[in-house]
Design a protein around this motif. Sequence first.
Motif, PDB file in Angstrom:
ATOM      1  N   PRO A 208      12.473   8.743  -0.373  1.00  0.00           N
ATOM      2  CA  PRO A 208      12.810   7.315  -0.324  1.00  0.00           C
ATOM      3  C   PRO A 208      13.078   6.820   1.099  1.00  0.00           C
ATOM      4  N   GLY A 209      13.397   7.719   2.012  1.00  0.00           N
ATOM      5  CA  GLY A 209      13.569   7.345   3.407  1.00  0.00           C
ATOM      6  C   GLY A 209      12.303   6.781   4.017  1.00  0.00           C
ATOM      7  N   TYR A 210      11.202   6.973   3.314  1.00  0.00           N
ATOM      8  CA  TYR A 210       9.910   6.441   3.725  1.00  0.00           C
ATOM      9  C   TYR A 210       9.969   4.923   3.828  1.00  0.00           C
ATOM     10  N   PHE A 211      10.865   4.309   3.055  1.00  0.00           N
ATOM     11  CA  PHE A 211      10.978   2.855   3.049  1.00  0.00           C
ATOM     12  C   PHE A 211      12.151   2.352   3.882  1.00  0.00           C
ATOM     13  N   ALA A 212      12.785   3.232   4.636  1.00  0.00           N
ATOM     14  CA  ALA A 212      13.904   2.802   5.488  1.00  0.00           C
ATOM     15  C   ALA A 212      13.427   1.850   6.582  1.00  0.00           C
TER      16      ALA A 212
ATOM     17  N   GLN B 255       0.837  -1.202   0.000  1.00  0.00           N
ATOM     18  CA  GLN B 255       0.000   0.000   0.000  1.00  0.00           C
ATOM     19  C   GLN B 255       0.872   1.253   0.000  1.00  0.00           C
ATOM     20  N   LYS B 256       1.919   1.267   0.798  1.00  0.00           N
ATOM     21  CA  LYS B 256       2.830   2.410   0.815  1.00  0.00           C
ATOM     22  C   LYS B 256       3.486   2.605  -0.551  1.00  0.00           C
ATOM     23  N   LEU B 257       3.856   1.498  -1.179  1.00  0.00           N
ATOM     24  CA  LEU B 257       4.487   1.568  -2.495  1.00  0.00           C
ATOM     25  C   LEU B 257       3.523   2.117  -3.544  1.00  0.00           C
ATOM     26  N   SER B 258       2.263   1.686  -3.506  1.00  0.00           N
ATOM     27  CA  SER B 258       1.291   2.195  -4.480  1.00  0.00           C
ATOM     28  C   SER B 258       1.017   3.678  -4.265  1.00  0.00           C
TER      29      SER B 258
END
Length: 149
Positions: free
Chosen positions: A112-116, A98-101
């Motif tokens: 991109p730090g959102y996916f750290a 969901q975060k990726l979409s």
Amino acid sequence: MKLAKGPRPWSIYVFAVAFLGAALHDYAFWLHQLPIAQTVYELQFPWSGWNRDWTIVALSATLTIAFIPVVWIFAFASRIARWLVTGFSIIQLLDVPQKLSIWLSSDVGINPGYFANPALITLALICLFLPPSNRWLAKKLEVDHAVFD
């Protein structure tokens, strides 16, 4: 509970650093977005008393709770804690698609730090199940025959 004997393998150290790194990253992220964190807490836990201070207290409690399974695994070689960490981490990682979409459909874009956090949790889980970790956690089951002599 007895302290685990012997040196910890490198994979247990990496697990601890990655898991605590994910917790600290999450804590810092939400402290930086404090009004949003307060709104999230208001929606999750209906209470008329949510304010900036209580939001910081809740975030700090969440950070503190993340230290507990690391201590159980690192200090006491708890296999139960390993499975609890695995279960709760997988639940948290189920949110990644969901975060990726959202990230891909956003015109503004997200750092991109959102996916750290998911990356660190994944690294921690991988390290928790590497052969050195498995051997070290299994040592607790072995009987020390010198005790019975």
